[in-house]
Motif scaffolding. Structure first.
Motif, PDB file in Angstrom:
ATOM      1  N   GLY A 131       0.819  -1.212   0.000  1.00  0.00           N
ATOM      2  CA  GLY A 131       0.000   0.000   0.000  1.00  0.00           C
ATOM      3  C   GLY A 131       0.850   1.258   0.000  1.00  0.00           C
ATOM      4  N   TYR A 132       1.959   1.255   0.731  1.00  0.00           N
ATOM      5  CA  TYR A 132       2.852   2.415   0.722  1.00  0.00           C
ATOM      6  C   TYR A 132       3.455   2.624  -0.668  1.00  0.00           C
ATOM      7  N   LEU A 133       3.779   1.523  -1.360  1.00  0.00           N
ATOM      8  CA  LEU A 133       4.297   1.657  -2.716  1.00  0.00           C
ATOM      9  C   LEU A 133       3.259   2.278  -3.643  1.00  0.00           C
ATOM     10  N   ASP A 134       1.994   1.940  -3.447  1.00  0.00           N
ATOM     11  CA  ASP A 134       0.936   2.567  -4.241  1.00  0.00           C
ATOM     12  C   ASP A 134       0.867   4.067  -3.966  1.00  0.00           C
ATOM     13  N   VAL A 135       1.034   4.453  -2.703  1.00  0.00           N
ATOM     14  CA  VAL A 135       1.023   5.883  -2.371  1.00  0.00           C
ATOM     15  C   VAL A 135       2.166   6.599  -3.069  1.00  0.00           C
ATOM     16  N   VAL A 136       3.349   5.979  -3.081  1.00  0.00           N
ATOM     17  CA  VAL A 136       4.486   6.563  -3.795  1.00  0.00           C
ATOM     18  C   VAL A 136       4.170   6.700  -5.279  1.00  0.00           C
ATOM     19  N   GLY A 164       2.197  11.638 -10.108  1.00  0.00           N
ATOM     20  CA  GLY A 164       1.797  12.993  -9.778  1.00  0.00           C
ATOM     21  C   GLY A 164       0.306  13.225  -9.760  1.00  0.00           C
ATOM     22  N   TRP A 165      -0.471  12.211  -9.438  1.00  0.00           N
ATOM     23  CA  TRP A 165      -1.931  12.369  -9.413  1.00  0.00           C
ATOM     24  C   TRP A 165      -2.406  13.109  -8.170  1.00  0.00           C
ATOM     25  N   LEU A 166      -1.666  12.996  -7.086  1.00  0.00           N
ATOM     26  CA  LEU A 166      -2.042  13.642  -5.835  1.00  0.00           C
ATOM     27  C   LEU A 166      -0.941  14.609  -5.411  1.00  0.00           C
ATOM     28  N   PRO A 167      -1.303  15.728  -4.780  1.00  0.00           N
ATOM     29  CA  PRO A 167      -0.258  16.607  -4.228  1.00  0.00           C
ATOM     30  C   PRO A 167       0.439  15.930  -3.053  1.00  0.00           C
ATOM     31  N   GLN A 168       1.547  16.499  -2.667  1.00  0.00           N
ATOM     32  CA  GLN A 168       2.364  15.878  -1.618  1.00  0.00           C
ATOM     33  C   GLN A 168       1.621  15.783  -0.287  1.00  0.00           C
ATOM     34  N   VAL A 169       0.895  16.832   0.067  1.00  0.00           N
ATOM     35  CA  VAL A 169       0.176  16.822   1.346  1.00  0.00           C
ATOM     36  C   VAL A 169      -0.897  15.743   1.336  1.00  0.00           C
ATOM     37  N   ALA A 170      -1.616  15.617   0.202  1.00  0.00           N
ATOM     38  CA  ALA A 170      -2.628  14.573   0.110  1.00  0.00           C
ATOM     39  C   ALA A 170      -1.992  13.182   0.172  1.00  0.00           C
ATOM     40  N   GLY A 171      -0.815  13.044  -0.413  1.00  0.00           N
ATOM     41  CA  GLY A 171      -0.125  11.764  -0.328  1.00  0.00           C
ATOM     42  C   GLY A 171       0.259  11.404   1.089  1.00  0.00           C
ATOM     43  N   ALA A 231       7.782   8.831   3.964  1.00  0.00           N
ATOM     44  CA  ALA A 231       7.466  10.259   3.939  1.00  0.00           C
ATOM     45  C   ALA A 231       8.411  11.080   3.061  1.00  0.00           C
ATOM     46  N   PRO A 232       9.735  11.007   3.239  1.00  0.00           N
ATOM     47  CA  PRO A 232      10.601  11.815   2.365  1.00  0.00           C
ATOM     48  C   PRO A 232      10.590  11.359   0.908  1.00  0.00           C
ATOM     49  N   VAL A 233      10.213  10.109   0.667  1.00  0.00           N
ATOM     50  CA  VAL A 233      10.115   9.640  -0.715  1.00  0.00           C
ATOM     51  C   VAL A 233       8.933  10.293  -1.413  1.00  0.00           C
ATOM     52  N   VAL A 234       7.824  10.425  -0.695  1.00  0.00           N
ATOM     53  CA  VAL A 234       6.632  11.051  -1.277  1.00  0.00           C
ATOM     54  C   VAL A 234       6.879  12.525  -1.563  1.00  0.00           C
ATOM     55  N   THR A 235       7.469  13.220  -0.590  1.00  0.00           N
ATOM     56  CA  THR A 235       7.695  14.661  -0.764  1.00  0.00           C
ATOM     57  C   THR A 235       8.953  14.968  -1.573  1.00  0.00           C
ATOM     58  N   GLU A 236       9.811  13.957  -1.781  1.00  0.00           N
ATOM     59  CA  GLU A 236      11.064  14.109  -2.522  1.00  0.00           C
ATOM     60  C   GLU A 236      12.013  15.124  -1.880  1.00  0.00           C
ATOM     61  N   LYS A 237      11.835  15.372  -0.570  1.00  0.00           N
ATOM     62  CA  LYS A 237      12.731  16.282   0.149  1.00  0.00           C
ATOM     63  C   LYS A 237      12.428  16.161   1.630  1.00  0.00           C
ATOM     64  N   PHE A 238      13.307  16.778   2.435  1.00  0.00           N
ATOM     65  CA  PHE A 238      13.084  16.899   3.867  1.00  0.00           C
ATOM     66  C   PHE A 238      12.599  18.316   4.157  1.00  0.00           C
ATOM     67  N   GLY A 239      11.639  18.426   5.053  1.00  0.00           N
ATOM     68  CA  GLY A 239      11.120  19.751   5.349  1.00  0.00           C
ATOM     69  C   GLY A 239       9.988  19.708   6.348  1.00  0.00           C
TER      70      GLY A 239
END
Length: 614
Positions: free
Chosen positions: A174-179, A186-193, A228-236
């Motif tokens: 399921g986490y791989l699907d979220v990624v 790019g179907w969902l924004p980072q916050v939604a992901g 989390a950092p994989v979805v957002t592609e950064k730390f922040g």
């Protein structure tokens, strides 16, 4: 069932028959013994020699001929200690092989799923929507398979790691699907992901609580944290907030009671991600206030979890470690900001943890285990020292450290808490090291001219107060060994003498500067310090004769201080003082030595018992 009952009845009959035979044999032996004893009495010419008085020999009593005797009462056999059982190898332990195979199978299956998704994307198999849908179906199927296997094992009274491995693999899929829907397509924004990943993690935590499986909870939390950092592609800031919310969900799932690995999984990686986010933002300027809020929330969650785990298990150490790690992120979050916010933040942390120590030290919340209480107190002390060092002007840094140590010493005396006393001792050590700048500056006149005598005088008074409160705190706090109490009194006396000498020299310098005679004030201060030490030595010697309980300690301290005073007189004052002050120091010290010896001799005579007249 009937056959077993018949066997039991047959064994009972055989046992009864055997007992009857044993009674018959015993009666026969009794009749034979009785007849033999009667014959010995008739034939024996004389009675046997009496046994020694120290040895009691029981005389057997003859039973009537033909009288049945009861079976002798069996003596209990000594307990047989079981032979030490060798521990089986790890593969022979119950469930070990199953657990290893389940975890390995989950890892291999997850790798295969990832490879399958990558290959489908490279070869263009199916459309993206169908790929994601198949991934969701696979994740749901794995979790459902875990439910089915668990239900079968429960009905048969068995338990293994296979259901947990299947469910964990499903959540990883399921986490791989979220990624895929956030980063790849790019179907969902980072916050939604992140929200979607959090929802998946919450369902996994709920299932782990229902199954009472710490392994499933740990795998679910770790998977979401790494994702989390994989979805957002950064730390922040987004990642920092996500891991804090995930940590709160994991805390609500169990409260860290009995699940120490979950406490580590929900705190340590989150701390690392917050620190990485602070480091990433620091490159573009000052980090946002979101990092401070996330670090503060994670620290509060770690404190709540540590208290919960400590109340459940008094030997828990994981809570102390996770709390310390989370607090590091909070200190760093404040430390990278400006002076005002940094100092205020450190001071707030010190006050907050001081309040937490007071609250958790007594009911209804406490008392918490000693390691956790020590950690809370140490965080408060370190934060207070950081606040002083970062915000106080350079002239008053040492004064601020001394005030901090004095405050913790007063708190230890007031609360009579051993942990608070330890915190006070730690801050006192730091304060003592900082205070050394004053006595080292008074070794030579040139350094003393450039030194700030006003702050030296104030710091000496504060240091003397710390020594007095420290000795008082050791006396009033329970559970302190007598040896520690005695050493603390000695250390307090030495600290009091050193600080009083610095105070006297500071007063001499201030008076000398006011009279435009700084050199004379410096010399007068040293001479008066030597005389003051000698007066203290005389007082200790006389007190040793009056106080029976502390006689040996007072005499040793008095003689030792007298030796130190004479050594200072010859090694320092003789080379440093000149003119009238050298003469005054030697004459006054010598007279005090003579007077001390005379007074001690008279006091010693008064303490001796009177001799009766002949």
């Amino acid at each position: 069932m009937n056959q077993q009952l018949q066997d039991v009845r047959r064994l009972e009959a055989e046992f009864a028959d055997a007992m009857n035979r044993m009674y018959a044999v015993g009666n026969g032996l009794a009749r034979m013994r009785a007849s033999l004893e009667i014959g010995e009495v008739a034939v024996a010419p004389a009675a046997p020699a009496p046994a020694p008085a120290s040895v009691a020999v029981p005389r057997p009593t003859a039973a009537p001929v033909g009288a049945p005797i009861q079976a002798p009462r069996p003596t209990p056999a000594p307990p047989v200690l079981p032979a030490p059982v060798a521990l089986p190898s790890w593969w022979q332990r119950e469930g070990a092989v199953t657990r290893v195979l389940a975890v390995a199978g989950a890892i291999v299956t997850l790798v295969g799923i990832a490879m399958l998704l990558a290959l489908a994307m490279q070869q263009g198999w199916f459309v993206p929507e169908l790929r994601v849908a198949l991934g969701v179906l696979l994740a749901v199927a794995l979790v459902a398979a875990g439910h089915v296997v668990r239900g079968r094992e429960t009905s048969r009274g068995r338990s293994s790691a296979a259901p947990v491995a299947l469910a964990a693999t499903g959540y990883a899929a399921g986490y791989l699907d979220v990624v895929a829907v956030t980063t790849v397509y790019g179907w969902l924004p980072q916050v939604a992901g992140l929200v979607l990943a959090g929802a998946v993690a919450v369902t996994g935590l709920l299932l782990a609580r229902r199954w009472n499986s710490q392994l499933l909870a740990v795998l679910t939390v770790l998977g979401a944290t790494v994702l989390a950092p994989v979805v957002t592609e950064k730390f922040g800031d987004e990642v920092s907030l996500f891991v804090v919310i995930l940590s709160a969900a994991a805390l609500l799932a169990r409260g860290d009671r009995g699940w120490p690995m979950l406490a580590v999984a929900r705190t340590m990686p989150a701390t690392s991600l917050i620190l990485l986010g602070i480091a990433a933002n620091d490159g573009d300027g000052a980090p946002s206030k979101v990092a401070i809020g996330a670090a503060a929330a994670l620290t509060a969650l770690a404190l709540v979890g540590a208290v919960s785990a400590g109340r459940h298990n008094r030997a828990d150490l994981i809570g102390s470690a996770t709390l310390a790690a989370a607090t590091i992120s909070l200190l760093v979050a404040f430390g990278v900001h400006g002076d005002t916010l940094r100092t205020t933040g450190f001071a707030l942390i010190a006050v907050a943890f001081a309040v937490a120590l007071a609250v958790t030290s007594r009911s209804p919340i406490g008392p918490v285990p000693t390691p956790l209480a020590t950690t809370i107190g140490a965080i408060s002390g370190v934060s207070a020292l950081l606040a002083v060092m970062s915000g106080a002007p350079e002239r008053w840094v040492v004064t601020g450290i001394l005030v901090t140590a004095l405050g913790y010493a007063a708190a230890a005396v007031t609360t009579r808490s051993r942990v608070t006393l330890w915190v006070a001792a730690g801050t006192a050590v730091v304060a003592s090291v900082a205070y050394l700048t004053h006595p080292t500056a008074y070794v030579e006149l040139g350094m003393a001219r450039d030194h700030d005598a006003t702050t030296a005088l104030l710091d000496s008074l504060l240091a003397g107060g710390i020594a007095a409160l420290g000795a008082w705190g050791v006396d009033v706090v329970r559970g302190i060994p007598a040896r520690v109490r005695r050493l603390t009194r000695i250390a307090a006396l030495i600290a009091g003498l050193a600080t009083s000498a610095v105070a006297v020299i500071s007063i001499g310098l201030l008076v000398g500067e006011a009279l435009d005679a700084t050199s004379a004030g410096f010399l007068a201060g040293h001479a008066l310090a030597t005389v003051m030490w000698m007066l203290t030595s005389a007082w200790l010697l006389l007190r040793g004769l009056q106080a029976e309980a502390h006689r040996a300690l007072s005499l040793r301290l008095g003689l030792g201080l007298a030796a130190v005073s004479v050594a200072k007189l010859f090694l320092f004052d003789l080379a440093t003082l000149d003119g009238l002050w050298r003469v005054v120091a030697f004459i006054v010290t010598g007279l005090l030595l003579l007077a001390s010896g005379t007074a001690y001799a008279k006091a010693l005579d008064r303490t001796r018992p009177p001799v009766a007249a002949a």
